[in-house]
Design a protein around this motif. Sequence first.
Motif, short mmCIF file in Angstrom:
data_model
loop_
_atom_site.label_atom_id
_atom_site.label_comp_id
_atom_site.label_asym_id
_atom_site.label_seq_id
_atom_site.Cartn_x
_atom_site.Cartn_y
_atom_site.Cartn_z
N TRP A 92 -5.03 3.85 -3.32
CA TRP A 92 -6.24 4.29 -2.60
C TRP A 92 -5.73 3.78 -0.89
O TRP A 92 -5.86 4.98 0.15
CB TRP A 92 -7.05 3.90 -3.48
CG TRP A 92 -7.41 2.74 -3.40
CD1 TRP A 92 -7.78 1.98 -3.96
CD2 TRP A 92 -8.23 1.73 -2.19
NE1 TRP A 92 -8.04 1.03 -3.83
CE2 TRP A 92 -8.68 0.71 -2.49
CE3 TRP A 92 -8.29 2.43 -0.78
CZ2 TRP A 92 -9.52 -0.43 -1.59
CZ3 TRP A 92 -9.34 1.61 0.36
CH2 TRP A 92 -9.41 0.44 -0.28
N MET A 93 -5.44 1.70 -0.82
CA MET A 93 -5.37 2.48 0.58
C MET A 93 -4.27 2.77 1.35
O MET A 93 -4.41 3.01 1.90
CB MET A 93 -5.53 0.24 0.63
CG MET A 93 -5.37 -0.47 1.76
SD MET A 93 -5.26 -1.85 1.11
CE MET A 93 -4.17 -2.38 2.92
N TYR B 198 3.08 6.81 -1.62
CA TYR B 198 1.50 5.70 -1.23
C TYR B 198 1.31 4.92 -2.79
O TYR B 198 2.48 5.24 -4.41
CB TYR B 198 0.23 6.24 -2.44
CG TYR B 198 0.01 7.47 -1.14
CD1 TYR B 198 0.67 7.07 0.54
CD2 TYR B 198 0.04 8.52 -1.18
CE1 TYR B 198 0.60 8.40 1.85
CE2 TYR B 198 -0.07 9.62 0.07
CZ TYR B 198 0.20 9.68 0.87
OH TYR B 198 -0.24 10.22 2.43
N HIS C 226 1.17 -1.70 0.20
CA HIS C 226 0.51 -0.22 0.18
C HIS C 226 1.00 1.09 0.04
O HIS C 226 0.17 2.05 -0.61
CB HIS C 226 -0.60 -0.26 1.59
CG HIS C 226 -0.70 0.10 2.16
ND1 HIS C 226 0.81 -0.28 2.93
CD2 HIS C 226 0.01 1.16 3.35
CE1 HIS C 226 1.23 -0.65 4.06
NE2 HIS C 226 0.96 0.42 4.40
N LEU D 288 -5.67 6.06 2.55
CA LEU D 288 -6.71 5.70 3.86
C LEU D 288 -6.05 5.29 4.33
O LEU D 288 -6.21 5.64 5.98
CB LEU D 288 -7.44 4.24 2.87
CG LEU D 288 -8.83 4.55 3.95
CD1 LEU D 288 -9.54 6.20 4.00
CD2 LEU D 288 -9.27 3.25 3.27
N TYR D 289 -4.45 4.04 4.56
CA TYR D 289 -3.85 3.96 5.83
C TYR D 289 -2.95 4.98 6.58
O TYR D 289 -3.57 6.06 7.52
CB TYR D 289 -3.29 2.87 5.53
CG TYR D 289 -1.55 3.01 6.08
CD1 TYR D 289 -2.08 2.17 7.43
CD2 TYR D 289 -0.73 3.18 6.59
CE1 TYR D 289 -1.49 1.66 8.64
CE2 TYR D 289 0.27 3.13 7.33
CZ TYR D 289 -0.24 2.20 8.05
OH TYR D 289 0.92 2.02 9.17
N LEU E 43 -3.98 8.60 6.25
CA LEU E 43 -4.82 9.57 6.68
C LEU E 43 -5.37 9.59 8.62
O LEU E 43 -4.61 10.43 8.93
CB LEU E 43 -6.43 8.91 6.27
CG LEU E 43 -7.46 10.31 6.22
CD1 LEU E 43 -6.31 11.95 4.98
CD2 LEU E 43 -8.60 9.98 5.75
#
Length: 178
Positions: free
Chosen positions: A146-147, A143, A115, A150-151, A153
């Motif tokens: 998207w994971m 990154y 990720h 999201l992680y 964040l």
Amino acid sequence: MKITKTKFPEGSVLSREETGFDYTDSFQGEVLDNQGNISTAEISKAFFTSTPQWGKKMFAFRNSIVKMFGLKTGTDNSKPLTSDNFNLKVGEQVGIFKVFDQTNNEIILGENDKHLDFRVSILYDKASGNKGNFLTISTTVKYHNWMGILYFLPVRPFHQLIVPVMLKKMIGKLESKS
């Protein structure tokens, strides 16, 4: 002892790649060490022994959550640390950190996962002239999907809390040795 957010250090091994990261930050504090001869082994020991108790609990919680998603937890093949083996080698794994690079005044730790990839630079800038000695912790994140976004964040605000706390503890430990 004052810890400040600072620009990414030009002297870091990671500065050559700075434009390729999605996130970077750097925190710096002055080290009262007139001799300017702190080793990367001493820096590593200070880093790995400066996590506050609440940070350890957060890492344990993080590991229990990310394991469900197949992400690395750093618990396998990790080098156990004792008081006399902080002279880390490139390629060694310590908890969630792999040693990626090391110079006479900097160690680069991090991990590559599906990720995101992250690096932590711990740079000891030795004094020149009237300039002080500074210890800087810089973090970079790249990154992959998207994971990763999201992680990171919810991780980001905790990261920005824990790094200055650890840096302050590290400097205290390093100063008490000199």
